[in-house]
Design a protein around this motif. Structure first.
Motif, mmCIF file in Angstrom:
data_model
loop_
_atom_site.group_PDB
_atom_site.id
_atom_site.type_symbol
_atom_site.label_atom_id
_atom_site.label_comp_id
_atom_site.label_asym_id
_atom_site.label_seq_id
_atom_site.Cartn_x
_atom_site.Cartn_y
_atom_site.Cartn_z
ATOM 1 N N GLU A 94 0.825 -1.214 0.000
ATOM 2 C CA GLU A 94 0.000 0.000 0.000
ATOM 3 C C GLU A 94 0.861 1.267 0.000
ATOM 4 O OE1 GLU A 94 -3.645 0.551 0.995
ATOM 5 O OE2 GLU A 94 -4.237 -1.439 1.681
ATOM 6 N N GLY A 116 1.093 3.880 -3.307
ATOM 7 C CA GLY A 116 0.497 5.194 -3.069
ATOM 8 C C GLY A 116 -0.940 5.144 -2.592
ATOM 9 N N THR A 117 -1.478 3.930 -2.366
ATOM 10 C CA THR A 117 -2.864 3.870 -1.923
ATOM 11 C C THR A 117 -2.987 4.222 -0.449
ATOM 12 O OG1 THR A 117 -2.516 1.509 -1.637
ATOM 13 C CG2 THR A 117 -3.654 2.198 -3.612
ATOM 14 N N ALA A 131 -3.947 7.800 0.008
ATOM 15 C CA ALA A 131 -5.363 8.081 -0.186
ATOM 16 C C ALA A 131 -6.175 7.647 1.036
ATOM 17 C CB ALA A 131 -5.869 7.368 -1.432
#
Lengths: 370, 577, 377
Positions: free
Chosen positions: C207, C211-212, C215
């Motif tokens: 993750e 780059g999640t 978010a």
């Protein structure tokens, strides 16, 4: 000429990126050192410092002497004296004792009148292997005791077994485990390395960069294979030195044969690593793929349990497992001074595996770029 | 009417291991009612500022107020009201469009009727209705960007932070996104749009320009470019040899910056100087000056003290290849099929020696597939790709020795040092011993790599990485150079310098094939091929393409206008039949 | 304030996302479902520490009736595969080549000496010491046959040569002393470690890399939700695999399982939480898949294989290593699951192991919680 110079560039690049930064250097060396320190001590089938419960209802001289003999060896250092059958069972159940000896109250009496005296031994079946070995120790002690008794009474047995263990006089387990470790640890290092390195180049985009250069896929493969083989040789040499100089396992065979075996073994590993990496598109897949191959392969190599104990069909099925053959070579050369013809017979499967895996990897590489 | 939703004062943030702070005493504010541009080159501190505002980090000193709260300490208070789209959009690539939306709706408690309505509205808005079942990883760049935006918009945020939403996205998608964002602004949402592209920043209502952690400027684009009024000119109809002319013009002391725009040159002059006579640099007799409106980019370069010098030292060190007018790159009926999907569909073009050929097209149009077949990374299903008369399929090695390649993404070995990378690339192209040493010395000098020779490549700034990548691809003196989106995310000054080198190479007869999303890069090309849905829909000089879409309402279209209308026309034609 | 505090809806959404990701990645499917089955069958069929039929050589130099009787006894044994040899050289060579694991030489003067009541006739036994475990078996089997033969011989001649003391072993649990019965439960430990630690070591790092995480952090998710969303799906996956392994062991591989489901679930839960804790802590700390994978291999998988007591007896290890094994959760699980399989739900036996597992689960999950930050730097 230019061919070799280009490959040399690839190899140097690979070694620089492996040994260049401290963390990846540490990952190549630290686990090897740690495993060389821990495993020879940890991986032992010998029973030492085991615990034994004794329920002795007999107060005679014979039972006292026998108990004394049982408890004086290095195998049992933890003695639990219990006073009932129930306590005996409880000591086993709660793992306070690996085995429990029950000597009946008429033991010395029966012995004195020449009747057979029974001793019951309760073993923890949850650890049947260890318990079985420990029981073997007891049996040995008992035999010596009986022999001593017979001799002091002037009796002779008609025959006796004179047992000798070749290649490893005292059946020292470390003599077995260290040559195995040469094979196992080398496997983990070079397989994960080749499987991941191509996947990483693909994720980072440098793989395309190589593909547009005048290098052909075979050269790129050689460029990946050579550094991995160098690392394998390097790690194997560390363990080899540790085995000989730290653990004093006698090296009886020919170094040349051992390294020849190592060459073909690492070649076949690299082939498998490259095949896995040509099949996977991410590092995660490459890593888990290498792992999924490695775990069963190590288990079926004869390292944890001998290949000959497997059912016949499985013995045949382990033929394509390179670790199995290399384990044989290392043990053979290391401990038994195996002659060249024996080593060549073991090399044959490795050569076949290498040709097959490298060939398929080359085909996959070509296909991937089309 | 315009309300301040974010204010920050003297904000400083330093990361461990970095010499200078990522942000150094920056102050400013974001308001509703307009799009605030956050502009600056790579490493300027844009992402750090956005993360501070979103409460993802704590500043070392200074204060940040987001929607009236301290965003870090009271992060729970602002989360629901701040929409944030990180770089690369933060999508789960293995989840479908609908699953990504569901996740973000649940995370922000968008439930019941409101959820149904939001989905309806956002899918409509982003035009993703037909793709709800598709995995996010299988979407094109433009579609990913819209989905990222839709996810950030769930739960009706009051503040929307977009971190470089335009990277790797074609002009059409960028325009669509822009329209969506303007729509949001009209509804009272404050939007911050960070970008390294100054033409994007120019469209914003107000802009904060950062450079190396400090604030360079803030104000409206007009305020920024006003001081340059009367200093920017086009040299029209300069005649043959525009690259040589640009070099000569840039050598003149009164010129601070210059670029090629199709057939014209665009120059910026020092304050209170006048354009020289065109024939002084050997321009044709028809050449004439015409004043142009200064752009944001002109102002930015001016603030940094002008563009780079016009002469590339590379020119002198490159062996001249005689311009024989021969075709060196040729595509004939080039086709690539992936299953039943045709990525490239019977494409034909040829590139002559010493030409710059640009390949343009929307995301997913087949531009990169075509490009990859030309440089031998993909084998065509049908047709041929020949380079210097050699079929890449048959004499691959020999042909590849003559071409250089620079990938879209930075793709050198990050954990090797600069000099190790140089030696490696020299080695695999067969340079050894004295020749290798000399060539590496040349490259080090030309690209100013001396101070970084033993630095690991991954810790270089983007600008230097890109210089090194060019150096590596030129090491063996190729006569053909393939560049795949070579200046993505790079600041305008470095981009100018890059093109100076390219122009220098072309002067010596090197042939260039380039793909790009930058319209100003397209202007440097001699010819452009526009790819759409796998086909080459236009092929001509930049001026020809621009001219082909000119009409009464837009007599002087830009390259971007040309791109958009050529693609839209084709799309309309396809839907009609 | 709609975003503050713990939200079941958010947690459910995150868990669902994680579940979809597990099922969509071929490599995690391989690790979670394929590998356990392969390993179960390998341990079931491939790993057998009890030598079933050992190949040995016999050289009868005496060629008399006495020696013949003994070699016939050897040949009759079901646990030996006896090959006859003509010369000592051949024996030695085949031992070096691992064709046989030991040999018995009956010397030329055997018949004469065995009949002499004042003499003891030696029989030479040589084993292959390069396989110590097998060598022990060779010695034990030959010894057993020899004793029976000697007894039989005395009886035949009307002599009384009964041993004065007989030790009879009785196995408490696992009465057949089948090594599969403890290796297979032990192997479940390794499988659980692989699923719990190796698989999860990649998930948080992934993750961050993709780059999640950024978010997620920008959404109203809380730290507890974030952590639980990683623990719960992998806990469910691990539990499923555990039940699958136990079912396979019990019904297909015929390893007796004597405990009830409750005990299995209690023991499994705390062990899984411990290894999940290790995997997640590594992943959270490294934020990099390559390093996380390597670290998990060395910190979880190898200790679970080598130092858990699953193959090798912990009590036989030197004191420092023995002390070290106390921090390895696999050690307690091996001990507990062997009890569950062989002995049943003996809570008084299980509780020390469960207690240790609770502590290690709390420690590693606590460590993960400490390392989990709701911030980017």
């Amino acid at each position: 000429m230019s061919f070799f110079l280009r490959i040399r560039s690839l190899v140097i690049k690979e070694l620089q990126s492996l040994f260049g930064d401290p963390s990846s250097r540490a990952l190549l060396i630290m686990p090897v050192i740690l495993q060389t320190i821990l495993f020879p001590w940890a991986a032992t089938m010998e029973v030492k410092n085991a615990s034994m419960a004794i329920y002795n209802r007999d107060l005679g001289v014979a039972s006292t002497e026998l108990v004394q003999r049982f408890t004086s060896g290095a195998a049992f250092t933890d003695i639990v004296v219990v006073h009932s059958e129930a306590e005996m069972a409880d000591a086993i159940e709660t793992r306070r004792a690996m085995l429990a000896i029950s000597i009946p109250d008429d033991f010395s009496q029966k012995l004195a009148i020449g009747e057979t005296s029974p001793i019951q031994v309760l073993l923890d079946g949850r650890r049947s292997n260890g318990a079985q070995i420990a029981f073997g120790y007891l049996q040995e002690i008992l035999e010596i005791y009986l022999k001593d008794r017979a001799e002091s009474a002037g009796h002779h047995l008609p025959s006796e077994l004179v047992v000798r263990h070749w290649f490893n006089k005292n059946l020292d387990y470390q003599h077995f485990i260290l040559p195995n470790l040469v094979a196992i640890i080398t496997t983990i290092g070079s397989l994960v390395l080749t499987a991941l390195s191509v996947a990483r180049e693909r994720e980072q985009g440098t793989f395309d960069q190589l593909m547009v250069s005048p290098l052909n896929p075979e050269m790129v493969m050689i460029g990946k294979a050579v550094p991995a083989m160098i690392v394998a040789f390097f790690q194997a040499t560390i363990i080899l030195c540790a085995a000989v100089f730290l653990y004093h396992v006698p090296f009886r065979g020919s170094l040349f044969l051992l390294y020849t075996g190592m060459f073909f073994y690492s070649l076949s590993l690299v082939g498998i690593g490259l095949l896995i990496s040509s099949l996977s598109s991410t590092q995660q897949q490459a890593f888990l793929g290498a792992f999924s191959f490695m775990m069963p392969a190590i288990m079926l190599s004869g390292f944890a349990a001998p290949v000959e104990n497997m059912p016949y069909w499985l013995q045949v099925a382990t033929w394509p497992n390179p670790i199995r053959h290399f384990v044989e070579i290392v043990k053979g050369v290391f401990l038994k001074d195996a002659p060249p013809d024996r080593v060549i017979a073991l090399l044959f499967p490795l050569v076949v595996i290498s040709i097959f895996t490298l060939g398929s990897a080359a085909i996959m590489f070509r296909r991937k770029t089309t | 009417m315009s309300e301040v939703v974010v204010s920050f004062e003297n904000v400083t943030k330093t990361f461990p291991g970095m010499e200078s702070p990522a942000l150094d005493a920056v102050s400013g504010e974001f308001r509703t009612g307009l799009i605030t541009g956050l502009a600056g080159p790579d490493g300027a501190g844009k992402t750090t500022l956005l993360r501070l505002v979103a409460g993802l980090m704590e500043p070392d000193s200074g204060t940040v107020r987001t929607l009236g709260f301290d965003p870090f300490a009271d992060s729970a208070a602002i989360r629901g009201d701040v929409g944030y789209m990180p770089q690369k959009f933060g999508l789960y690539e293995d989840l479908s469009v609908q699953e990504n939306l569901n996740l973000h709706a649940d995370l922000r408690h968008v439930i019941g009727e409101a959820r149904r309505e939001s989905f309806e509205r956002l899918l409509e808005f982003t035009d993703l209705k037909a793709f709800t079942d598709r995995l996010a990883g299988k979407l094109s760049g433009g579609m990913k960007q819209k989905l990222g935006l839709a996810c950030a918009l769930l739960g009706e945020p009051k503040l929307l932070l977009l971190d470089e939403p335009g990277v790797g996205v074609d002009p059409i998608s960028r325009r669509e996104l822009w329209r969506m964002v303007e729509d949001l602004v009209d509804r009272g949402i404050a939007v911050v749009w960070s970008t390294a592209y100054l033409d994007e920043a120019e469209l914003c209502g107000t802009t904060l320009v950062l450079n190396e952690g400090t604030k360079l400027f803030s104000g409206t684009p007009a305020e920024i470019s006003d001081p340059l009024k009367g200093r920017c000119f086009h040299l029209r109809q300069p005649g043959e040899g525009k690259r040589r002319l640009l070099t000569d013009a840039l050598l003149r002391p009164e010129v601070t910056d210059g670029t090629i725009q199709g057939h014209n040159l665009r120059l910026t002059f020092r304050p209170s100087t006048k354009p020289f006579e065109p024939d002084e640099i050997g321009a044709g007799s028809e050449a004439n000056w015409s004043p142009v409106k200064p752009r944001f980019e002109d102002a930015f370069i001016d603030m940094l003290g002008g563009g780079p010098p016009g002469e590339s030292p590379l020119t002198a060190r490159t062996e001249a290849i005689p311009l024989d007018g021969k075709t060196v790159i040729e595509a004939r009926g080039l086709t690539k099929k992936f299953g039943n999907f045709t990525a490239t569909d019977h494409v034909d073009f040829d590139v002559k020696r010493g030409e710059i050929f640009g390949l343009l097209g929307p995301n997913g149009a087949g531009k990169s597939t075509t490009f990859k077949m030309m440089c031998g990374l993909l084998v065509p299903t049908e047709g041929t790709a020949t380079v210097v008369g050699l079929d890449l399929r048959h004499s691959a090695s020999q042909a590849r020795q003559r071409l250089g390649y620079m990938a879209q993404k930075f793709s050198l070995y990050g954990n090797l040092t600069v000099v190790q990378n140089l030696v490696f690339f020299a080695g695999i192209y067969g340079l050894h011993g004295k020749r290798q040493r000399e060539r590496i010395e040349d490259m080090t000098e030309i690209f100013h790599l001396e101070p970084f020779l033993i630095t690991p490549t991954e810790s270089l700034s983007l600008g230097y990485k890109q210089r090194l990548a060019l150096a590596c691809s030129l090491m063996h003196g190729p006569d053909i150079l393939f560049l795949d989106e070579p200046t993505s995310g790079v600041d305008p000054v470095t981009r100018r310098e890059f093109w100076t080198h390219i122009n220098g190479l072309v002067e010596r007869g090197v042939t260039i094939m380039v793909t790009t999303h930058f319209m100003d890069e397209a202007e440097y090309c001699d010819r452009i091929g526009l790819v759409f849905r796998g086909q080459l829909i236009a092929n001509g000089t930049p001026d020809e393409l621009k001219q082909s879409v000119a009409d009464d309402s837009n007599p002087d279209p830009t390259m971007e206008d040309a791109f958009v209308s050529l693609v839209t026309r084709r799309e309309e034609a396809a839907t009609e039949t | 304030m709609k975003s503050a505090g713990f939200s079941l809806r958010r947690l459910k959404a995150l868990c669902w996302k994680e579940t979809l990701q597990i099922f969509r990645d071929p490599s995690s499917n391989l690790i979670a479902f394929g590998l356990p089955m392969v390993m179960m069958f390998i341990y079931g069929f491939g790993l057998n520490l009890d030598s079933s039929r050992l190949r040995i050589g016999v050289l009868d130099e005496a060629m008399g009736t006495e020696s013949h009787g003994f070699s016939a006894a050897l040949q009759a044994s079901p646990s030996l595969e006896v090959h006859r040899y003509e010369t000592r050289d051949e024996l030695a060579q085949d031992l070096v080549d691992s064709q046989i694991r030991g040999f018995v030489i009956i010397p030329p003067d055997f018949s004469r000496r065995v009949k002499n009541p004042a003499d003891t006739a030696p029989v030479q036994v040589v084993t292959d010491g390069s396989e110590p475990n097998t060598a022990h078996f060779v010695e034990a089997y030959v010894n057993g046959i020899w004793q029976t033969w000697q007894l039989q011989r005395s009886e035949d001649r009307g002599e009384k040569l009964e041993p004065e003391i007989v030790m009879t072993p009785r196995y408490w649990f696992n009465p057949s002393a089948d090594s599969r019965n403890f290796l297979i439960p032990g192997s479940i430990t390794v499988i659980m470690t692989v699923i719990g630690a190796l698989l999860t070591s990649l998930v948080v790092a992934r993750e961050w890399e993709r780059g999640t995480m950024e978010a997620l952090l920008a959404s109203p998710v809380t730290r507890a939700e974030l952590m639980l969303s990683k623990v719960l799906p992998y806990y469910a996956l691990g539990m499923f695999s555990l039940l699958l392994c136990v079912a396979t062991a019990h019904w297909l591989l015929k390893v007796p399982f004597r405990a009830d489901l409750l005990a299995l679930i209690v023991v499994g839960t705390f062990f899984l939480l411990s290894v999940l804790g290790i995997g997640l802590a590594i992943s959270t700390a490294t934020r990099n898949q390559f390093n996380a994978a390597q670290a998990a291999l060395n910190a979880a998988f190898l200790p679970a294989t080598m130092l858990s007591g699953f193959i090798y007896e912990i009590s036989s290890m030197p004191a420092p290593i023995r002390a070290f094994t106390h921090v390895i959760p696999a050690r307690y699980f091996v001990s507990a699951i062997q009890t569950l399989f062989q002995a049943g739900s003996l809570w008084h036996v299980l509780w020390p192991d469960i207690f240790a597992l609770i502590i290690s689960a709390a420690f590693f999950l606590g460590l993960t919680a400490r390392l989990t930050r709701r911030r980017m730097d």
